[in-house]
Design a protein around this motif. Structure first.
Motif, PDB file in Angstrom:
ATOM      1  N   ALA A 115      24.951  -3.067 -51.538  1.00 54.75           N
ATOM      2  CA  ALA A 115      25.612  -3.459 -50.956  1.00 54.75           C
ATOM      3  C   ALA A 115      26.441  -3.055 -50.320  1.00 54.75           C
ATOM      4  N   ARG A 116      27.682  -3.317 -51.188  1.00 51.14           N
ATOM      5  CA  ARG A 116      28.923  -2.501 -50.769  1.00 51.14           C
ATOM      6  C   ARG A 116      29.371  -1.360 -50.729  1.00 51.14           C
ATOM      7  N   ALA A 117      28.116  -0.393 -51.436  1.00 45.58           N
ATOM      8  CA  ALA A 117      28.676   1.010 -51.121  1.00 45.58           C
ATOM      9  C   ALA A 117      27.330   1.595 -50.354  1.00 45.58           C
ATOM     10  N   ARG A 118      27.005   0.865 -49.731  1.00 45.57           N
ATOM     11  CA  ARG A 118      25.953   0.901 -47.886  1.00 45.57           C
ATOM     12  C   ARG A 118      27.427   1.051 -46.808  1.00 45.57           C
ATOM     13  N   ALA A 119      28.037  -0.026 -47.080  1.00 46.27           N
ATOM     14  CA  ALA A 119      28.733  -0.719 -46.246  1.00 46.27           C
ATOM     15  C   ALA A 119      29.677  -0.115 -45.960  1.00 46.27           C
ATOM     16  N   VAL A 120      30.480   1.079 -46.486  1.00 46.54           N
ATOM     17  CA  VAL A 120      31.232   1.394 -47.330  1.00 46.54           C
ATOM     18  C   VAL A 120      30.780   2.942 -46.871  1.00 46.54           C
ATOM     19  N   ALA A 121      30.228   3.804 -46.915  1.00 45.53           N
ATOM     20  CA  ALA A 121      29.427   5.304 -46.242  1.00 45.53           C
ATOM     21  C   ALA A 121      29.301   4.452 -44.214  1.00 45.53           C
ATOM     22  N   MET A 122      28.812   3.301 -44.055  1.00 44.51           N
ATOM     23  CA  MET A 122      28.528   3.115 -42.644  1.00 44.51           C
ATOM     24  C   MET A 122      29.579   3.405 -42.478  1.00 44.51           C
ATOM     25  N   SER A 123      30.758   2.505 -43.060  1.00 44.72           N
ATOM     26  CA  SER A 123      31.954   2.101 -41.741  1.00 44.72           C
ATOM     27  C   SER A 123      32.694   3.602 -41.523  1.00 44.72           C
ATOM     28  N   ALA A 124      32.437   4.464 -42.722  1.00 40.88           N
ATOM     29  CA  ALA A 124      32.945   5.779 -42.306  1.00 40.88           C
ATOM     30  C   ALA A 124      32.758   6.441 -41.145  1.00 40.88           C
ATOM     31  N   ILE A 125      30.864   6.442 -41.161  1.00 41.09           N
ATOM     32  CA  ILE A 125      30.389   6.629 -39.842  1.00 41.09           C
ATOM     33  C   ILE A 125      30.783   6.349 -38.733  1.00 41.09           C
ATOM     34  N   ARG A 126      31.518   5.207 -38.443  1.00 43.06           N
ATOM     35  CA  ARG A 126      30.951   4.180 -37.760  1.00 43.06           C
ATOM     36  C   ARG A 126      32.775   4.626 -37.423  1.00 43.06           C
ATOM     37  N   GLU A 127      33.465   4.820 -37.917  1.00 40.85           N
ATOM     38  CA  GLU A 127      35.022   4.905 -37.379  1.00 40.85           C
ATOM     39  C   GLU A 127      35.162   6.017 -37.002  1.00 40.85           C
ATOM     40  N   THR A 128      34.507   7.322 -37.272  1.00 41.53           N
ATOM     41  CA  THR A 128      34.238   8.843 -36.793  1.00 41.53           C
ATOM     42  C   THR A 128      33.703   9.187 -35.745  1.00 41.53           C
ATOM     43  N   TYR A 129      33.370   7.804 -35.303  1.00 42.20           N
ATOM     44  CA  TYR A 129      32.264   7.478 -33.687  1.00 42.20           C
ATOM     45  C   TYR A 129      33.468   7.315 -32.987  1.00 42.20           C
ATOM     46  N   GLU A 130      33.720   5.921 -33.211  1.00 41.33           N
ATOM     47  CA  GLU A 130      34.800   4.880 -32.927  1.00 41.33           C
ATOM     48  C   GLU A 130      36.250   6.236 -33.031  1.00 41.33           C
ATOM     49  N   GLU A 131      37.127   6.438 -33.129  1.00 39.05           N
ATOM     50  CA  GLU A 131      38.041   7.913 -33.030  1.00 39.05           C
ATOM     51  C   GLU A 131      38.156   9.000 -32.666  1.00 39.05           C
ATOM     52  N   ALA A 132      37.204   9.349 -33.159  1.00 35.47           N
ATOM     53  CA  ALA A 132      36.663  10.912 -32.560  1.00 35.47           C
ATOM     54  C   ALA A 132      35.619  11.153 -31.727  1.00 35.47           C
ATOM     55  N   GLY A 133      34.800  10.342 -31.393  1.00 38.63           N
ATOM     56  CA  GLY A 133      33.546  10.347 -30.894  1.00 38.63           C
ATOM     57  C   GLY A 133      32.658  11.397 -31.550  1.00 38.63           C
ATOM     58  N   ALA A 175      37.724   0.657 -47.466  1.00 38.65           N
ATOM     59  CA  ALA A 175      38.701   1.249 -46.702  1.00 38.65           C
ATOM     60  C   ALA A 175      37.536   2.524 -46.297  1.00 38.65           C
ATOM     61  N   ALA A 176      37.024   3.331 -45.423  1.00 37.93           N
ATOM     62  CA  ALA A 176      36.409   4.272 -46.175  1.00 37.93           C
ATOM     63  C   ALA A 176      37.489   5.381 -44.555  1.00 37.93           C
ATOM     64  N   THR A 177      36.765   6.789 -45.422  1.00 38.59           N
ATOM     65  CA  THR A 177      37.355   8.059 -44.301  1.00 38.59           C
ATOM     66  C   THR A 177      36.780   8.456 -44.385  1.00 38.59           C
ATOM     67  N   LEU A 178      36.557   9.562 -43.561  1.00 32.46           N
ATOM     68  CA  LEU A 178      35.373  10.971 -43.413  1.00 32.46           C
ATOM     69  C   LEU A 178      36.085  12.183 -42.892  1.00 32.46           C
ATOM     70  N   ILE A 179      35.907  13.192 -44.057  1.00 32.35           N
ATOM     71  CA  ILE A 179      36.346  14.024 -44.120  1.00 32.35           C
ATOM     72  C   ILE A 179      35.571  14.658 -43.480  1.00 32.35           C
ATOM     73  N   LEU A 180      35.037  15.579 -42.297  1.00 34.21           N
ATOM     74  CA  LEU A 180      34.371  16.426 -41.914  1.00 34.21           C
ATOM     75  C   LEU A 180      34.689  17.856 -41.693  1.00 34.21           C
ATOM     76  N   LEU A 181      33.428  18.412 -41.888  1.00 34.07           N
ATOM     77  CA  LEU A 181      33.961  20.157 -42.298  1.00 34.07           C
ATOM     78  C   LEU A 181      32.794  21.212 -41.428  1.00 34.07           C
TER      79      LEU A 181
END
Length: 253
Positions: A105-123, A36-42
């Motif tokens: 490949a796994r590291a890239r997927a983790v990082a990209m999922s953080a970006i995707r989730e930030t779009y989906e949940e926060a716009g 899983a991944a999460t993004l701390i936007l500052l």
């Protein structure tokens, strides 16, 4: 947050179970944690750095009513989405880590999922304005808004594995980005509406909200790092939290 510890590291399993009783369904069979991944936007535009937090719906089974960072489970397909720029090499090396499942490949997927989730949940769409196209359903918002995803601004902040004895377990990477990296902010938030309330708070304010104990711990680490490394330079050691020998421990990786 009164009546409970301020940090998760150092607690034994019984204390962790008590602290997280309202956030996780305890029990279930032994299971391997899912990526899983999460993004701390500052936001550094004011006198003090502020962090984006969102409240989960109180009817959710997982962390109901808690303030959290945007994030969720990693989809391996996210790693195949084109980007304008990849992870900084120093950040990629740390995110890859070690072990049989440690791959770029796994590291890239983790990082990209953080970006995707930030779009989906926060716009909030992180990247650069420009033509972008993909057949992936979950990334159509980037194509529709003319944003090419970018990973170069992401910084690895922490890693935490959900303790055993939970119905759901995650191996979560906490990444950070600056609000300057957001190319588009959708006025109505993200399409999933998973976060009911989006607020920008100073880190001390965020730690006083209804946050999960692990989130409070990560915020505390981030606050200390920003004091000595206000630009979040790439390649810094990352705290890693996991249960070892019946105690939740902190190590640097």
């Amino acid at each position: 947050m009164s009546g409970r510890p301020n940090r998760m590291d150092g607690l034994d399993k019984a204390a962790v179970d008590r602290a997280e009783a309202k956030d996780f369904s305890l029990g279930g069979k032994p299971m391997r944690p899912r990526d899983a991944a999460t993004l701390i936007l500052l936001d550094r535009s004011g006198d003090e750095v502020r962090v984006l937090m969102g409240r989960r719906h109180r009817k959710h089974a997982f962390m109901p009513g808690r303030f959290v960072f945007p994030g969720g489970r990693t989809d391996p397909a996210d790693g195949r989405i084109p980007v304008t720029s990849g992870l900084h090499p120093d950040e990629e090396r740390r995110l890859i880590g070690t072990g049989s499942r440690a791959t770029a490949a796994r590291a890239r997927a983790v990082a990209m999922s953080a970006i995707r989730e930030t779009y989906e949940e926060a716009g909030l769409l992180i990247g650069e304005k420009g033509t972008f196209s993909t057949t992936a359903k979950d990334w159509q918002g980037f194509a529709e808004n003319g944003v090419c995803p970018s990973l170069s601004g992401l910084r690895y902040i922490a890693r935490a594995i959900t303790p055993p004895g939970r119905v759901r377990r995650f191996d979560t990477r906490f990444l950070a980005a600056w609000r300057d990296d957001v190319a588009v902010e959708l006025p109505d938030g993200g399409p999933t509406h998973e976060l009911e309330e989006l607020v920008w708070l100073s880190i001390p304010e965020a730690k006083k909200t209804e946050v999960p104990l692990i989130t409070c711990t990560i915020l505390d680490d981030l606050e200390q790092r920003l004091k000595v490394d206000p630009e979040l330079k790439p390649g810094a050691p990352v705290p890693f939290y996991s249960m070892r020998y019946n105690r939740f421990e902190r190590a640097l990786i």
